[in-house]
Enzyme design. Structure first.
Site: not given
Ligand code: AKB
Length: 320
Positions: A14-15, A143
């Site tokens: 991943g990144q 998220y």
């Molecule tokens: C996203 O954009 O989902 C991530 C984060 C801010 O955790 N880079």
């Protein structure tokens, strides 16, 4: 003599994983670092690689036993934008995966865990500027919700079972070595590649959308520093605020224009702009500085300079 560290990085393609696994391999030796992911890396790597999903607890356990793993860096995650289209999958990967690893530490099969949280734990009810460590966390993305629950799980496993788990609330991360996928801050990586290849970029955030950001080199520095710190220095077992930069797409485009005067940016904000609008503009990371000495090396100019230099080499363009 201290026992040899054996490191497992889950999500090494991943990144962050692409850069962090190489940095760990350089620091600890290529035989002491095992990278795993659900598919093989595209390029050759200087560490041992195993195909494995963090959701497969049995296979994970056999890898951990085979290599006598002491430390796990769990980077596999669904990011913010992709998560909104796959709520159950995002929750499962982000939480069930973490639980698998926390349980290995509870059962003393591994010693130490790194797990990233995010500025996405904050939401529209959080103040916008200089958000402090204990600011209100009412996320409005799955998220963010899963990261907030993950922080609580880390703290719970630490308090109840003494699990040595350490975490950082990463801002948007920007690097030249790897591409992000499914995030809201991805524009700040895409823009460099498009500027170099086409001198034009259409941005999916509004021109004035300020977000906290960090150069990948600083994110790697912070990750290694928090894992190297002695346990008594880690006072926060949910996740530490860390900070380096904050800017909007227009600020970044202006900097890039200094290298490519013909660069054009257009704006077509999409649903990711709404996600970004729920996050803070800037973060107060004084707890990380006080507890384990965090400070970043890169400001906006230094970061842009380094990325453009490296991407020009990568795309074999003349370096000016
Ligand atoms: C996203 O954009 O989902 C991530 C984060 C801010 O955790 N880079």
């Amino acid at each position: 003599m201290s026992e040899q560290k054996k490191i497992l990085v889950i999500g090494c393609n991943g990144q962050i994983g692409t850069v962090l696994t190489r940095a760990l391999s350089k620091k600890y030796g290529s035989n002491n670092v095992i990278g795993s992911d659900i598919s093989k890396p595209k390029e050759s790597v200087d560490f041992i690689f195993e195909v494995c999903s963090v959701l497969d607890a049995n296979q994970l356990l056999s890898i951990i036993k085979q290599y006598n793993i002491t430390d796990v860096y769990l980077l596999a995650a669904y990011l913010s934008a992709k998560g909104e289209d796959n709520i159950s999958k995002a929750w499962s990967l982000n939480i069930d995966g973490l639980l698998n690893i926390l349980n290995f530490a509870k059962d003393k099969i591994i010693k130490k865990i790194f797990w990233p949280s995010s500025i996405a734990v904050f939401g529209p009810t959080t103040p916008k500027k200089n958000v402090n460590q204990n600011a209100i966390t009412e996320p409005t993305t799955i998220y963010g919700v899963s990261k907030l629950a993950g922080e609580a799980l880390c703290n719970y496993y630490h308090q109840k079972f003494g699990v040595d788990v350490r975490s950082l609330r990463y801002p948007g991360l920007i690097g030249w070595q790897s591409m992000p996928g499914g995030g809201t801050t991805d524009y700040a990586v895409d823009i460099f590649h498009e500027a170099i290849k086409k001198r034009e970029y259409t941005c999916f955030l509004s021109p004035n959308r300020i977000l906290p950001m960090m150069y990948m080199a600083d994110a790697i520095k912070a990750t290694i520093a928090i894992m190297d710190a002695s346990s008594e220095k880690i006072k926060i077992r949910t996740s530490y605020n860390i900070s380096a930069l904050h800017f909007n797409p227009e600020d970044l485009a202006k900097k890039i224009k200094q290298y490519f005067p013909d660069f054009i940016i257009k704006y077509e904000p999409d649903k990711r702009d709404l996600l970004a609008s729920s996050w803070p503009n800037s973060i107060d990371d004084s707890c990380a500085t006080k507890d384990w000495g965090w400070n970043p090396n890169y400001d906006l100019s230094k970061m842009v300079d380094d990325i453009i230099l490296n991407l020009k080499k990568k795309y074999k363009q003349e370096i000016i």
